[in-house]
Design a protein around this motif. Structure first.
Motif, PDB file in Angstrom:
ATOM      1  N   GLN A 657       0.827  -1.202   0.000  1.00  0.00           N
ATOM      2  CA  GLN A 657       0.000   0.000   0.000  1.00  0.00           C
ATOM      3  C   GLN A 657       0.867   1.260   0.000  1.00  0.00           C
ATOM      4  OE1 GLN A 657      -3.140  -0.495  -0.326  1.00  0.00           O
ATOM      5  NE2 GLN A 657      -4.220   1.378   0.182  1.00  0.00           N
ATOM      6  N   SER A 658       1.950   1.243   0.758  1.00  0.00           N
ATOM      7  CA  SER A 658       2.865   2.387   0.771  1.00  0.00           C
ATOM      8  C   SER A 658       3.536   2.562  -0.589  1.00  0.00           C
ATOM      9  CB  SER A 658       3.926   2.201   1.865  1.00  0.00           C
ATOM     10  OG  SER A 658       3.349   2.341   3.144  1.00  0.00           O
ATOM     11  N   ALA A 659       3.913   1.449  -1.206  1.00  0.00           N
ATOM     12  CA  ALA A 659       4.522   1.519  -2.538  1.00  0.00           C
ATOM     13  C   ALA A 659       3.540   2.098  -3.550  1.00  0.00           C
ATOM     14  CB  ALA A 659       4.974   0.129  -2.983  1.00  0.00           C
ATOM     15  N   GLU A 660       2.277   1.707  -3.444  1.00  0.00           N
ATOM     16  CA  GLU A 660       1.259   2.239  -4.351  1.00  0.00           C
ATOM     17  C   GLU A 660       1.030   3.726  -4.112  1.00  0.00           C
ATOM     18  OE1 GLU A 660      -0.248   0.845  -6.904  1.00  0.00           O
ATOM     19  OE2 GLU A 660       0.857  -1.017  -6.644  1.00  0.00           O
ATOM     20  N   THR A 661       1.194   4.162  -2.860  1.00  0.00           N
ATOM     21  CA  THR A 661       1.052   5.587  -2.543  1.00  0.00           C
ATOM     22  C   THR A 661       2.173   6.389  -3.200  1.00  0.00           C
ATOM     23  OG1 THR A 661       0.032   4.987  -0.436  1.00  0.00           O
ATOM     24  CG2 THR A 661       0.808   7.251  -0.652  1.00  0.00           C
ATOM     25  N   VAL A 662       3.388   5.861  -3.146  1.00  0.00           N
ATOM     26  CA  VAL A 662       4.510   6.511  -3.822  1.00  0.00           C
ATOM     27  C   VAL A 662       4.258   6.560  -5.330  1.00  0.00           C
ATOM     28  CG1 VAL A 662       6.957   6.276  -4.408  1.00  0.00           C
ATOM     29  CG2 VAL A 662       6.210   5.968  -2.054  1.00  0.00           C
ATOM     30  N   LYS A 663       3.665   5.507  -5.847  1.00  0.00           N
ATOM     31  CA  LYS A 663       3.346   5.461  -7.274  1.00  0.00           C
ATOM     32  C   LYS A 663       2.459   6.631  -7.677  1.00  0.00           C
ATOM     33  CE  LYS A 663       1.620   2.171 -10.734  1.00  0.00           C
ATOM     34  NZ  LYS A 663       1.028   0.815 -10.916  1.00  0.00           N
ATOM     35  N   LYS A 664       1.484   6.962  -6.832  1.00  0.00           N
ATOM     36  CA  LYS A 664       0.594   8.110  -7.093  1.00  0.00           C
ATOM     37  C   LYS A 664       1.406   9.403  -7.153  1.00  0.00           C
ATOM     38  CE  LYS A 664      -3.882   6.752  -6.914  1.00  0.00           C
ATOM     39  NZ  LYS A 664      -4.999   7.256  -7.743  1.00  0.00           N
ATOM     40  N   LYS A 704       8.907  -5.982  -8.248  1.00  0.00           N
ATOM     41  CA  LYS A 704       8.756  -4.976  -9.300  1.00  0.00           C
ATOM     42  C   LYS A 704       8.096  -3.709  -8.751  1.00  0.00           C
ATOM     43  CE  LYS A 704       6.270  -4.054 -13.612  1.00  0.00           C
ATOM     44  NZ  LYS A 704       5.278  -4.568 -14.578  1.00  0.00           N
ATOM     45  N   VAL A 705       6.996  -3.867  -8.034  1.00  0.00           N
ATOM     46  CA  VAL A 705       6.275  -2.716  -7.478  1.00  0.00           C
ATOM     47  C   VAL A 705       7.177  -1.885  -6.571  1.00  0.00           C
ATOM     48  CG1 VAL A 705       4.434  -2.041  -5.886  1.00  0.00           C
ATOM     49  CG2 VAL A 705       3.981  -3.742  -7.637  1.00  0.00           C
ATOM     50  N   TYR A 710      11.031   3.073  -6.027  1.00  0.00           N
ATOM     51  CA  TYR A 710      12.307   3.650  -5.604  1.00  0.00           C
ATOM     52  C   TYR A 710      12.961   4.401  -6.763  1.00  0.00           C
ATOM     53  CZ  TYR A 710      12.959   2.049  -0.805  1.00  0.00           C
ATOM     54  OH  TYR A 710      12.869   1.895   0.571  1.00  0.00           O
ATOM     55  N   GLY A 711      12.318   4.416  -7.908  1.00  0.00           N
ATOM     56  CA  GLY A 711      12.824   5.176  -9.038  1.00  0.00           C
ATOM     57  C   GLY A 711      13.594   4.373 -10.063  1.00  0.00           C
ATOM     58  N   TYR A 712      13.546   3.056  -9.971  1.00  0.00           N
ATOM     59  CA  TYR A 712      14.249   2.226 -10.946  1.00  0.00           C
ATOM     60  C   TYR A 712      13.312   1.870 -12.104  1.00  0.00           C
ATOM     61  CZ  TYR A 712      17.530   1.816  -7.099  1.00  0.00           C
ATOM     62  OH  TYR A 712      18.401   2.109  -6.080  1.00  0.00           O
ATOM     63  N   GLU A 713      13.885   1.788 -13.301  1.00  0.00           N
ATOM     64  CA  GLU A 713      13.118   1.432 -14.492  1.00  0.00           C
ATOM     65  C   GLU A 713      13.165  -0.081 -14.664  1.00  0.00           C
ATOM     66  OE1 GLU A 713      13.212   2.267 -19.309  1.00  0.00           O
ATOM     67  OE2 GLU A 713      14.361   3.584 -17.962  1.00  0.00           O
ATOM     68  N   ILE A 714      11.998  -0.718 -14.602  1.00  0.00           N
ATOM     69  CA  ILE A 714      11.947  -2.181 -14.620  1.00  0.00           C
ATOM     70  C   ILE A 714      11.537  -2.699 -15.997  1.00  0.00           C
ATOM     71  CG2 ILE A 714      10.917  -4.230 -13.567  1.00  0.00           C
ATOM     72  CD1 ILE A 714      12.677  -2.511 -11.689  1.00  0.00           C
ATOM     73  N   ILE A 715      12.351  -3.604 -16.523  1.00  0.00           N
ATOM     74  CA  ILE A 715      11.992  -4.339 -17.739  1.00  0.00           C
ATOM     75  C   ILE A 715      11.506  -5.711 -17.274  1.00  0.00           C
ATOM     76  CG2 ILE A 715      12.801  -5.277 -19.938  1.00  0.00           C
ATOM     77  CD1 ILE A 715      15.029  -3.135 -19.864  1.00  0.00           C
ATOM     78  N   ASP A 716      10.201  -5.874 -17.233  1.00  0.00           N
ATOM     79  CA  ASP A 716       9.600  -7.108 -16.698  1.00  0.00           C
ATOM     80  C   ASP A 716       9.355  -8.092 -17.842  1.00  0.00           C
ATOM     81  OD1 ASP A 716       8.253  -9.070 -15.368  1.00  0.00           O
ATOM     82  OD2 ASP A 716       6.533  -7.830 -14.795  1.00  0.00           O
TER      83      ASP A 716
END
Length: 803
Positions: A657-664, A704-705, A710-716
């Motif tokens: 949930q905290s990670a999703e908040t940062v995403k916003k 991945k989330v 944290y600002g990293y670009e993920i190639i999934d």
């Protein structure tokens, strides 16, 4: 003798592992085991027969992954696979008196709020399996290897609502005594036993020695039969092979210890063979089920927290529109973050349970109840009380609640009791009983007591234990009905002493219409506690009310050594007359209403307030540049969340949930940067992949989330990724860090081969690996640079390599 009758007094023996046995029969890397039911049926039948010949009383169908998501890339339907599997098992039995269990494993995707799979969708997936299992002739249902209590609940509901079969349910716990998502053994038992599971227990993940302490914790709570299917010890990984470290005789020794603790259903999981089951049958033939004393305890829970109703437990009253203009506006405007802030503030102020009432004309109360329950459970771990007068809303709240909650409420009216109590029983909840009926609230204590007695008796008829009934003798206003205040207290004492149930009161009702309401509330609360009140519904933000509770807990010998009292009131500020020490005062100031400033954005991330964070970011960007917001606010906030996760203070739902908040917040920042090419958020590219042959990617998706935020670009690259794809993409994108995931022991070899191929093709970056079956030693053995035990560890690796 039927199965339910048999397990009342006897030891029941299940079979052992299916996967490792199928590998011996030619199951290839990445091949779907369930396909063997149709394409290699004789091999499956052979395995069943081996277990039967060695004493298994129950054989499990080869359907662990037979759900529509895992079968979508095959040529077979769920119905075809299940029907074939049950038929093979029935054929293998021949004339032996052996039961067939429909084996149901996890879906393979995370449920909301951790993932994107809705509870309703999960239920429908399980429902399809359950219906076909009974139709094909299974004798019972085994829901196993669950790590998410919410998913286990969906499966159990699907089984109970769509079949008449007995249902056994087991979850997998790690060395910490919790599941992957943070669920405790106690929460599992309280929730699933309450919902009607016929047996409950543990399987997989660890060997019997390591599971023994967890067995004892289950025994201390459970009243139904306990089941245990450990692995054959802890696997030692060598060149992609899992070598289990105990013998069949050692396995028997530990399962004998389990039986002494009250376990009565035994079997084996990963690494166990017919030889192991032969030893277990010897135990069954020479032992009877150990009788356990009935456990009577009042408790409610979330997956990660159990609240025992002992001493005084506070129910926060603020999530309720009655008399609250701002709350009504929040409901009308769908302002969920306002409601979440009310929840957070109450928990931080000391609430043990939160009352949730979202009834307001003009809104869809049912939809709002579902949404609020899900959102609150995504950020905090205290249990909830579902509060509504609408039966559909109550059921919606019960159905979507993760754990065991309270229903507020029933009363003495016959039709209310007959409508609500079956739901309370079905979902394993506790219930509040109001001492009123169609004639209203009685004036005398005796009349209220009679209604309470009726409610307790009626609950018993529905097989609801009195430990799950909380009686509310009802508080009337002293300004209008002064004489009846004492009647409430008299009724309270009689209910507690004569009926032996827990009691509840909405305390602040007492002071309506009077000046200095706080004084009346505090005095009445003290009087009510002295007369047996267990659960005051009150505002925990009221300093005086909390003072009463905290001091009572000292005088009643609940706060042992006065530890909590001293931590709150020690070294108080004598000059200002404050009751709080400086540390406590600072905490109170910090936890006031959130405003849009720099510190508060960090607070919002930590608490998971997504919409608030979005607005706060927009405001902060007026005075701070984008990268400063990322590096000085968002990343430190995530670091603190990660630290709390590592310490076991929060669990996976709160972390995500905290990670999703940062995403916003990131979305706002990226929109502002879209016209400014000179600025970049990306701290570097990372390739993530679940290796060839492995179709499980829950762990990778969580990593991945977290890394993205944290600002990293993920190639999934997804799951079941061919070796050449990992190599090709990594070299073309010149990435400095690759993350590889594997869940199954059979695919560890593929992980090693992927790393070798990368190095052979000249890759000079670093590789980290993770997954449930991995160890640090094996990571080194296959040439990985780092081993990440969880998402937090992968962040530390990324920081080390990419900054």
């Amino acid at each position: 003798m039927g199965l339910k009758e048999f397990i009342k007094d006897n030891i029941l023996v299940f079979d052992g592992a299916m996967g490792t046995m199928l590998q011996k029969e030619g199951l290839k890397l990445g091949e779907n085991p369930e396909i063997f039911n149709i394409e290699e049926s004789e091999k499956v039948k052979k395995i069943h027969k081996q277990y039967i010949e060695n004493g298994a009383m129950v054989i499990t169908s080869n359907t662990f992954g037979a759900n529509e998501l895992k079968l979508e890339n095959t040529n077979y339907t769920v119905e075809e696979i299940i029907d074939a599997s049950v038929s093979i098992a029935k054929d293998a039995i021949e004339k032996n008196n052996v039961y067939v269990a429909l084996d149901i494993g996890p879906i393979g995707e995370l449920l909301e709020p951790m993932g994107t799979l809705s509870f309703e969708r999960a239920y429908d997936i399980f429902k399809r399996q359950m219906i076909q299992g009974e139709k094909s002739g299974a004798d019972l249902i085994l829901i196993e290897t669950m790590t998410d209590l919410y998913e286990a609940k969906a499966a159990l509901l699907a089984a109970k609502e769509n079949t008449s079969l007995p249902v056994f349910c087991t979850m997998s716990f790690d060395e910490t005594g919790r599941t992957f998502t943070g669920c405790t053994p106690e929460s599992m038992v309280i929730t699933l036993e309450g919902m009607g599971a016929d047996a409950i227990g543990i399987n997989c993940s660890l060997g019997p020695k390591e599971l023994f302490p967890i067995v004892k914790r289950i025994r201390d709570v459970a009243n139904i039969p306990i089941m245990a299917q450990p692995n054959a010890g802890l696997p030692k990984l060598s060149f992609g092979e899992a070598i289990y470290d105990i013998t069949a005789k050692e396995f028997k020794y530990w399962l004998d210890e389990f039986i002494k603790e009250g376990v009565s259903i035994i079997g084996g999981c990963c690494g166990t063979t017919p030889e192991f089951i032969k030893e277990l049958r010897l135990l069954a033939d020479t032992n009877k089920r150990v009788k356990r004393e009935k456990k009577e305890h009042s408790a409610v829970c979330t997956p990660s927290k159990v609240v025992k109703i002992e001493g005084v437990k506070i129910i926060g009253e603020r999530i309720n529109p009655t008399g609250k203009k701002l709350f009504k506006e929040a409901l009308k405007n769908n302002d969920i973050d306002y409601i979440l802030k009310q929840a957070i503030e109450q928990v931080e102020a000391g609430a043990d349970i939160l009352d949730v009432n979202v009834g307001l004309p003009g809104i869809n109360e049912k939809e709002m109840m579902i949404k609020v329950v899900k959102e609150i459970q995504g950020i905090i771990d205290v249990p909830l009380q579902i509060d509504s007068s609408n039966i559909d809303v109550i059921e919606a709240g019960l159905r979507h609640y993760n754990g065991k909650c309270i229903v507020n409420s029933v009363n003495g009216e016959e039709d209310v009791l007959e409508n609500i109590l079956p739901l309370v029983k079905k979902y394993g909840a506790s219930v509040v009983g109001l001492t009123l009926d169609k004639n209203g609230i009685p004036k005398t204590a005796n009349e209220r007591f009679k209604i309470a007695e009726k409610i307790v008796k009626k609950a018993k008829e529905y097989k609801i234990d009195k430990s799950n009934v909380f009686i509310d003798c009802l508080v009337l206003t002293a300004s209008a009905q002064q004489a009846e205040v004492q009647e409430t207290l008299k009724a309270l004492r009689r209910v507690k002493e004569e009926l032996g149930v827990k009691t509840l009161l909405g305390v602040s009702n007492i002071s309506f219409g009077l000046p200095c309401r706080e004084l009346i509330n505090e005095t009445f609360l003290a009087m009510a506690i002295a007369n047996g009140l267990d659960l005051p519904i009150m505002n925990p933000n009221s300093t005086g009310m909390m003072d009463v509770v905290n001091s009572y807990n000292v005088l009643a010998n609940i706060d042992k050594g006065s530890e909590k009292y001293i931590s709150i009131y020690g070294n108080r500020n004598v000059e200002s007359g404050s009751r709080y020490n400086s540390k406590e005062k600072n905490e109170l100031i910090k936890n006031k209403d959130v405003k849009n400033n720099n510190m508060d954005l960090k607070y919002m991330v930590i608490k998971g307030l997504k919409d608030e964070a979005e607005e706060a970011t927009k405001n902060i960007l007026k005075s701070m540049d984008e990268l400063s917001v990322v590096n000085k606010i968002l990343i430190p906030a995530l670091d603190e969340v990660g630290s709390r996760y590592e310490k076991g203070e929060i669990f996976l739902p709160q972390l995500i949930q905290s990670a999703e908040t940062v995403k916003k917040a990131f979305e706002v920042i990226k929109k502002k940067l879209v016209f400014n090419e000179s600025k970049k958020i990306s701290k570097g590219k990372i390739v993530l992949a679940t290796v060839k042959g492995d179709i499980h990617d829950i762990g990778k998706n969580i990593v991945k989330v977290i890394l993205e935020n944290y600002g990293y670009e993920i190639i999934d690259l997804g799951k079941d990724v061919p070796i050449e794809v990992v190599v090709d993409v990594s070299l073309k994108n010149n990435v400095k860090l690759i993350g590889l995931s594997a869940l199954m022991t059979t695919t560890l070899k593929s992980m090693g081969e992927t790393i070798k191929a990368l190095k052979d093709d000249g890759y000079t970056g670093k590789v980290f690996v993770g997954g449930a079956v991995l160890t640090n030693e094996y990571a080194k053995e296959i040439g990985a640079d780092y081993y990440a035990k969880d998402a937090k560890e992968s962040v530390e690796i990324a920081k080390k390599i990419l900054g």
